[in-house]
Write an enzyme that holds these catalytic residues in place. Structure first.
Site, short mmCIF file in Angstrom:
data_model
loop_
_atom_site.label_atom_id
_atom_site.label_comp_id
_atom_site.label_asym_id
_atom_site.label_seq_id
_atom_site.Cartn_x
_atom_site.Cartn_y
_atom_site.Cartn_z
CG HIS A 1 -1.81 1.18 1.34
ND1 HIS A 1 -3.13 1.15 0.96
CD2 HIS A 1 -1.58 2.45 1.79
CE1 HIS A 1 -3.68 2.34 1.16
NE2 HIS A 1 -2.74 3.14 1.67
CD GLU A 2 1.71 3.61 3.66
OE1 GLU A 2 1.97 4.68 3.08
OE2 GLU A 2 0.67 3.44 4.32
CG HIS B 1 0.35 6.05 -0.84
ND1 HIS B 1 -0.75 6.62 -1.44
CD2 HIS B 1 -0.12 5.38 0.25
CE1 HIS B 1 -1.84 6.31 -0.75
NE2 HIS B 1 -1.48 5.56 0.28
CG ASP C 1 -4.93 6.77 1.28
OD1 ASP C 1 -4.43 7.68 1.96
OD2 ASP C 1 -4.47 5.61 1.24
#
Length: 284
Positions: free
Chosen positions: A133-134, A137, A209
């Site tokens: 997930h990170e 980004h 988000d």
């Protein structure tokens, strides 16, 4: 009684307009207001104008003006005081004589996000999910030129966050362009897009988000006139009206216009998600 009168007289003298407005001479809320005015005046700790930061007898060493200025210029004076106090406490716990930039960075994270949870037991599946997930980004932020610079990315839980990607605002400008706002939306959608591509499903971790991306897209359409179809019309005049026991939103536009706004917001989100998907697929 005489001692009490002298104390009251001293307090009244401090509140008089003729009293010096220096930060060190004022007490209570006035000290925070004074610090806030000084930080706003120097516009994020410019190199030609200094701003004194002190915390007890702990001097600040190697202060990164670019980092601290861009992250601190929009904060209130009380927030800056909390950050410096926390940095001083961390310095004292580590038996150091000077506050370093690392201590200030950790203090900012503690004040804005929360404490690190290094002892928190996390399942391996969740660790992998947070990492991808990170990473989503980070990939989107790195590949889009208009995006903000990344400052830190971690999968260590802190506060209510299982992990986070921290961005550094652009110190060269105080304004956001349409392209930079679209890049922010795309960056916010990158984590959820990476989850779907890697695991074939999404988690509740992307709720923040989605909320921030939707709010930003709606403001672009209704407040900043960045929709080519609706045009430069201000449509952000919703007001909360108290009806009985509940609050109701009163709009200053018709249902047809509201439907057009929803379509434009969805178009911004869908185009950003498609851009994220293409970038992550080619770089994961």
């Amino acid at each position: 009684m005489c001692e009490k009168k002298r104390r009251l007289r001293g307090r009244k003298q401090l509140r008089t307009p003729e009293a010096p407005q220096d930060v060190c001479r004022r007490s209570g809320r006035g000290r925070a207001d004074g610090l806030e005015r000084r930080v706003l005046d120097v516009d994020g700790l410019c190199s030609d104008i200094g701003c004194a930061l002190s915390c007890g007898d702990r001097a600040v060493e190697n202060l990164d003006r670019a980092v601290f200025g861009s992250r601190g210029k929009l904060r209130a004076g009380a927030d800056l005081a909390n950050i410096m106090n926390e940095a001083a406490l961390l310095t004292a716990r580590n038996n150091k004589d000077k506050i370093t930039m690392d201590a200030i960075e950790e203090a900012i994270n503690r004040v804005t996000i929360g404490l690190e949870k290094k002892s928190h037991i996390i399942p391996e599946k969740d660790k992998k999910m947070v990492a991808y997930h990170e990473g989503g980004h980070a990939i989107v932020c790195y590949m889009i030129p208009e995006s903000e610079k990344m400052q830190e990315i971690t999968t260590v839980p802190r506060g209510m966050a299982g992990g986070y990607t921290k961005y550094l605002p652009d110190e060269k400008t105080q304004y956001a362009t349409c392209g930079s706002l679209k890049a922010r939306i795309a960056g916010a959608m990158g984590g959820m897009c990476a989850e779907r591509l890697v695991f074939g499903d999404i988690t509740t971790g992307a709720s923040g988000d989605i909320k921030s991306a939707t709010n930003l897209a709606r403001r672009m359409v209704t407040e900043w006139g960045m929709s080519p179809d609706i045009g430069p019309i201000f449509l952000g005049g919703e007001q909360e009206v108290f009806l009985g026991r509940d609050f109701n939103n009163q709009r200053n536009y018709s249902e047809e216009v509201a439907s057009e706004i929803d379509k434009e917001v969805k178009r911004y989100i869908d185009s950003s998600y498609a851009e994220c998907r293409a970038l992550i697929q080619s770089n994961i």
